[in-house]
Design an enzyme around this catalytic site. Structure first.
Site, PDB file in Angstrom:
ATOM      1  CE  LYS A  67      -0.308  11.096   0.702  1.00  0.00           C
ATOM      2  NZ  LYS A  67       0.276   9.748   0.860  1.00  0.00           N
ATOM      3  N   PRO A  71      -2.465   1.895  -4.839  1.00  0.00           N
ATOM      4  CG  PRO A  71      -2.994   3.450  -6.508  1.00  0.00           C
ATOM      5  CD  PRO A  71      -2.689   1.996  -6.294  1.00  0.00           C
ATOM      6  CG  ASN A  72      -7.298   4.778  -1.685  1.00  0.00           C
ATOM      7  OD1 ASN A  72      -7.935   4.054  -0.927  1.00  0.00           O
ATOM      8  ND2 ASN A  72      -7.221   6.086  -1.532  1.00  0.00           N
ATOM      9  N   GLY A 118       0.815  -1.214   0.000  1.00  0.00           N
ATOM     10  CA  GLY A 118       0.000   0.000   0.000  1.00  0.00           C
ATOM     11  C   GLY A 118       0.842   1.254   0.000  1.00  0.00           C
ATOM     12  CG  HIS A 145      -3.971  12.823   2.005  1.00  0.00           C
ATOM     13  ND1 HIS A 145      -4.263  13.067   0.688  1.00  0.00           N
ATOM     14  CD2 HIS A 145      -4.112  11.479   2.179  1.00  0.00           C
ATOM     15  CE1 HIS A 145      -4.554  11.916   0.084  1.00  0.00           C
ATOM     16  NE2 HIS A 145      -4.480  10.936   0.970  1.00  0.00           N
ATOM     17  CG  HIS A 146      -2.716  12.427   7.484  1.00  0.00           C
ATOM     18  ND1 HIS A 146      -1.380  12.283   7.761  1.00  0.00           N
ATOM     19  CD2 HIS A 146      -3.014  11.419   6.616  1.00  0.00           C
ATOM     20  CE1 HIS A 146      -0.898  11.235   7.117  1.00  0.00           C
ATOM     21  NE2 HIS A 146      -1.882  10.691   6.402  1.00  0.00           N
TER      22      HIS A 146
END
Ligand SMILES: NC(=O)C1=CN([C@@H]2O[C@H](COP(=O)(O)OP(=O)(O)OC[C@H]3O[C@@H](n4cnc5c(N)ncnc54)[C@H](O)[C@@H]3O)[C@@H](O)[C@H]2O)C=CC1
Ligand SMILES: O=C(O)C1=N[C@H](C(=O)O)C[C@H](O)C1
Length: 252
Positions: A140, A107-108, A79, A136-137
């Site tokens: 990352k 990728p997801n 992943g 995103h957070h």
């Protein structure tokens, strides 16, 4: 009853690795036999008798992990992001010398994200404009996200196959970064914001209309059904598989 699939997790102390450890421990027909993180010797994977290893580490090490696993005859479910055509090509080539070993790079793993990418590819040929926004957070490390890159590449391929020209854009003067990254001619914008997990919007525009395809992962549990599916299926897919869509009978 058949024997459980013996699973190792690499990056087991990380956000995704820890979630994967719990998911494997709670899954029927799977047995967690090794949980490794930075500094651990990868030979522990075969010492523990793992048949499948899941990699959620960092872009800098994931390719070398996959080569080491292939050398050990261990199937890999990956992943971790950061893959490009060259690194995927090296793994594909390596696998020709390891018949029977399977590697899935996705990728997801969230089912909704995979569907969003599929819908975007299907819709792309009908729209003059296309841009991708990923959110995103802020912990990352890579930008744009692997998902956004995969999405933009899929849109670009669909546009090319349909004979569409470049996305219209009259920008002649811009601050660096204002128009995002160029992925095969599709602009990709990355937002980093505390409170977010993983989100993506695909914007498709025509005169007088816009189609927005949006996916939100509010929690990392959203990735686990896809991870477990790949763990269960990877041994049946010798060679390299890129994208979970191939395990869901969706159009590639
Ligand atoms: N495909 C998917 O569905 C998803 C992919 N990801 C990707 O997964 C990767 C990991 O994400 P997070 O878990 O959020 O990161 P994280 O930073 O929380 O975890 C990474 C872990 O890898 C470990 N690590 C670093 N080097 C290592 C090595 N040489 N051997 C073993 N472990 C090592 C770190 O110590 C850390 O525990 C990223 O590339 C991210 O983009 C994240 C979410 C979903
Ligand atoms: O780092 C993350 O969090 C995520 N990484 C993957 C990516 O880069 O696409 C998948 C998901 O977006 C979460």
């Amino acid at each position: 009853m058949s024997e459980p699939i013996r699973v190792a997790v690499l990056g087991a102390s990380g956000r995704m690795g820890a979630q994967t450890v719990r998911a494997v421990q709670g899954a029927d027909g799977l047995e967690l036999v090794a949980a490794l993180d930075a500094g651990d010797d990868l030979r522990a994977v075969t010492d523990a008798g793992a048949q499948v290893a899941v990699d959620f580490t960092v872009p800098a090490v994931t390719e070398q992990h996959v080569h080491a696993l292939v050398d050990q005859g261990v199937h890999a479910v990956v992943g971790t992001t950061g893959w490009d055509d060259a690194s995927l090509g090296r793994v594909r080539d390596h696998l020709t010398r390891a018949p029977g070993v399977g590697v899935v790079v996705a990728p997801n793993f969230a089912l909704g994200a995979v569907l969003a990418m599929t819908f975007a590819r299907q819709a792309a040929r009908w729209f003059e404009s296309a841009e991708v926004v990923e959110l995103h957070h802020p912990d990352k490390v890579d930008a744009p996200s692997g998902t956004a890159r995969h999405t933009a590449q899929g849109i670009a391929a669909a546009r090319a196959a349909a004979g569409l020209g470049p996305v219209p854009d009259a920008t002649a003067q811009a601050l660096d970064g204002a128009r995002g990254a160029d992925v095969d001619g599709v602009r990709v914008h990355a937002v980093r914001l505390r409170g977010l997990v993983a989100h993506e919007e695909i914007l498709l525009g025509n005169p007088g209309e816009m189609l927005t395809i949006r996916h939100d992962s509010f929690d990392r549990s959203s990735f686990m059904p896809g991870v477990l599916l790949a763990v269960r299926r990877v041994a049946d897919r010798p060679g390299l598989t890129v994208g979970l869509e191939h395990l869901l009978d969706l159009p590639a």
